[in-house]
Design a protein around this motif. Sequence first.
Motif, short mmCIF file in Angstrom:
data_model
loop_
_atom_site.label_atom_id
_atom_site.label_comp_id
_atom_site.label_asym_id
_atom_site.label_seq_id
_atom_site.Cartn_x
_atom_site.Cartn_y
_atom_site.Cartn_z
N THR A 1 -2.06 1.74 5.71
CA THR A 1 -0.75 1.12 5.90
C THR A 1 -0.16 1.56 7.24
OG1 THR A 1 -0.32 1.07 3.51
CG2 THR A 1 1.60 0.94 4.97
N LYS A 2 0.41 0.60 7.95
CA LYS A 2 1.14 0.91 9.19
C LYS A 2 2.62 1.02 8.86
CE LYS A 2 -0.01 -1.21 13.01
NZ LYS A 2 -0.31 -2.30 13.99
N ILE A 3 3.25 2.06 9.38
CA ILE A 3 4.68 2.26 9.12
C ILE A 3 5.43 2.36 10.44
CG2 ILE A 3 4.24 3.42 6.92
CD1 ILE A 3 4.95 6.07 8.33
N TYR A 4 6.68 1.91 10.43
CA TYR A 4 7.54 2.08 11.60
C TYR A 4 8.99 2.16 11.13
CZ TYR A 4 8.34 -3.01 11.21
OH TYR A 4 8.65 -4.28 10.77
N GLN A 5 9.82 2.72 11.99
CA GLN A 5 11.23 2.91 11.68
C GLN A 5 12.06 2.11 12.69
OE1 GLN A 5 13.49 6.81 10.46
NE2 GLN A 5 13.63 6.65 12.67
N PRO A 6 12.51 0.90 12.33
CA PRO A 6 13.30 0.11 13.27
C PRO A 6 14.68 0.68 13.52
CG PRO A 6 13.18 -0.98 11.13
CD PRO A 6 12.24 0.18 11.08
N GLU A 7 15.19 1.46 12.57
CA GLU A 7 16.48 2.12 12.71
C GLU A 7 16.50 3.31 11.77
OE1 GLU A 7 19.51 -0.58 11.55
OE2 GLU A 7 18.42 -1.27 9.78
N VAL B 1 10.98 -3.48 -5.55
CA VAL B 1 11.03 -2.16 -4.93
C VAL B 1 9.78 -1.94 -4.08
CG1 VAL B 1 11.17 0.34 -5.33
CG2 VAL B 1 12.39 -1.25 -6.84
N GLY B 2 9.96 -1.49 -2.84
CA GLY B 2 8.83 -1.19 -1.97
C GLY B 2 8.25 0.17 -2.30
N VAL B 3 7.03 0.20 -2.85
CA VAL B 3 6.40 1.43 -3.34
C VAL B 3 5.14 1.72 -2.54
CG1 VAL B 3 5.43 2.63 -5.33
CG2 VAL B 3 7.28 0.99 -5.66
N LEU B 4 5.07 2.90 -1.96
CA LEU B 4 3.87 3.36 -1.26
C LEU B 4 3.08 4.25 -2.21
CD1 LEU B 4 2.19 3.63 1.39
CD2 LEU B 4 3.56 5.67 1.89
N ILE B 5 1.83 3.86 -2.50
CA ILE B 5 0.97 4.62 -3.40
C ILE B 5 0.04 5.49 -2.57
CG2 ILE B 5 -0.74 4.50 -5.25
CD1 ILE B 5 0.43 1.78 -6.00
N GLU B 6 0.22 6.80 -2.70
CA GLU B 6 -0.61 7.77 -1.98
C GLU B 6 -1.57 8.46 -2.94
OE1 GLU B 6 2.43 9.24 1.54
OE2 GLU B 6 2.35 10.39 -0.32
N GLY B 7 -2.53 9.20 -2.38
CA GLY B 7 -3.47 9.95 -3.19
C GLY B 7 -4.76 10.18 -2.44
N ALA B 8 -5.54 11.13 -2.95
CA ALA B 8 -6.82 11.45 -2.31
C ALA B 8 -7.78 10.28 -2.40
CB ALA B 8 -7.42 12.69 -2.99
N ASP B 9 -8.78 10.28 -1.51
CA ASP B 9 -9.80 9.23 -1.54
C ASP B 9 -10.50 9.22 -2.89
OD1 ASP B 9 -9.18 8.58 1.04
OD2 ASP B 9 -10.86 9.69 1.94
N GLY B 10 -10.69 8.02 -3.45
CA GLY B 10 -11.41 7.89 -4.70
C GLY B 10 -10.58 8.11 -5.95
N ILE B 11 -9.28 8.32 -5.80
CA ILE B 11 -8.45 8.61 -6.98
C ILE B 11 -8.03 7.34 -7.71
CG2 ILE B 11 -6.15 8.56 -5.92
CD1 ILE B 11 -5.63 11.22 -7.48
N GLY B 12 -8.16 6.17 -7.02
CA GLY B 12 -7.86 4.92 -7.71
C GLY B 12 -6.65 4.16 -7.18
N LYS B 13 -6.32 4.35 -5.91
CA LYS B 13 -5.17 3.64 -5.34
C LYS B 13 -5.39 2.12 -5.36
CE LYS B 13 -5.28 5.82 -1.36
NZ LYS B 13 -6.38 6.80 -1.62
N SER B 14 -6.55 1.69 -4.87
CA SER B 14 -6.82 0.25 -4.80
C SER B 14 -6.92 -0.36 -6.19
CB SER B 14 -8.12 0.00 -4.02
OG SER B 14 -7.99 0.41 -2.67
N VAL C 1 9.66 0.67 7.45
CA VAL C 1 9.00 -0.58 7.06
C VAL C 1 7.50 -0.36 7.03
CG1 VAL C 1 8.67 -3.02 7.61
CG2 VAL C 1 10.87 -1.92 8.08
N CYS C 2 6.85 -0.92 6.01
CA CYS C 2 5.40 -0.83 5.87
C CYS C 2 4.77 -2.21 6.04
CB CYS C 2 5.03 -0.27 4.51
SG CYS C 2 5.56 1.43 4.22
N GLU C 3 3.60 -2.22 6.67
CA GLU C 3 2.86 -3.47 6.85
C GLU C 3 1.37 -3.14 6.88
OE1 GLU C 3 4.25 -4.97 10.58
OE2 GLU C 3 3.16 -3.47 11.77
N ALA C 4 0.56 -4.17 6.72
CA ALA C 4 -0.90 -3.98 6.78
C ALA C 4 -1.37 -4.13 8.21
CB ALA C 4 -1.60 -5.01 5.89
N PRO C 5 -2.43 -3.41 8.61
CA PRO C 5 -3.05 -3.70 9.90
C PRO C 5 -3.46 -5.18 9.92
CG PRO C 5 -3.94 -1.69 8.95
CD PRO C 5 -3.10 -2.32 7.88
#
Length: 301
Positions: A180-186, A148-161, A191-195
């Motif tokens: 994270t870079k995101i785009y919508q092909p359709e 499953v493709g999961v995007l983890i969000e949260g404030a800076d310093g909350i422990g995402k990494s 889709v998410c990818e790293a810079p």
Amino acid sequence: MNKVTLKKLVKELNLEVIYGNSYLERTVTKAMSSRPSVEMYCGYFDYFEKDRIQVIGTKELTLFNMLSASQKKERLAKLFSYNSPAFVFTKNVDAPKEFVEAAIACQIPIFKSKLSTSGFIGDLTNYLQSELAQRNKINGSMVEVFGVGVLIEGADGIGKSETVLELLNKGQIMISDDITKIYQPEPGRVVCEAPKERQGFMEIKDLGMIDVKNMYGIGAIRNHKNLQLVVELVKGETSKVTAETFFDTVVPKIQIEVDAGRNVATLVESAALNYRLKQSGYDAEEVYQNRCIHETYKGGE
């Protein structure tokens, strides 16, 4: 407007250049392709989609070969006058000399693909939709958890990494860390990818930059992944937010409270597994509520 050069297209789709190596800096701006059979056979160009890659398959060649020599010259002169980005012959078929002559006159490249016409058009469309899509940068880490493709969000310093690092230790896969870079092909698919400069790397407080591929192996990273679930890490009570919109695609969302004694990575894994169950038609909460109603009804008998 995003653009893709023919040089990049040739490399990514493994095309052979029949003519036009000097013109590979020409660009493509449309994700769809065109098959100009009606234009070539009937000379009807009112709805010709000139800005697209022109694909020549068996049908187009058969119709073209039914024309007289003068008709071939006339139709190709008009076809190439619209200055389409390029022409591609499928099924490893060589371009007729009339096509090459017209291409030379108008300085338009001709390519050849080993794929079938439908196979090539599918690959071309998927590639161009991805490359031409608008890309946005967001704060968040993208992981693949049990598929499953999961995007983890949260404030800076909350422990995402740190959560991503723990998930890596559990055998999950990282796509991007922190940015994270995101785009919508359709519509309906994000889709998410790293810079590019951060692909395969993550930054941990007190440790600095970590090379994930060399530490965990090539299987621990992916270049991109469809976004299926958003997990927001929060301090304090969670809200009843259930979705987040990216472009015009709505993605399910949950919040997880970060607190002492809570294993956030394990909770993210459980959220991903629960998402998979819901996608298969099983909703644990609904099953539980129905069971409670059933037991209450039985108790009243």
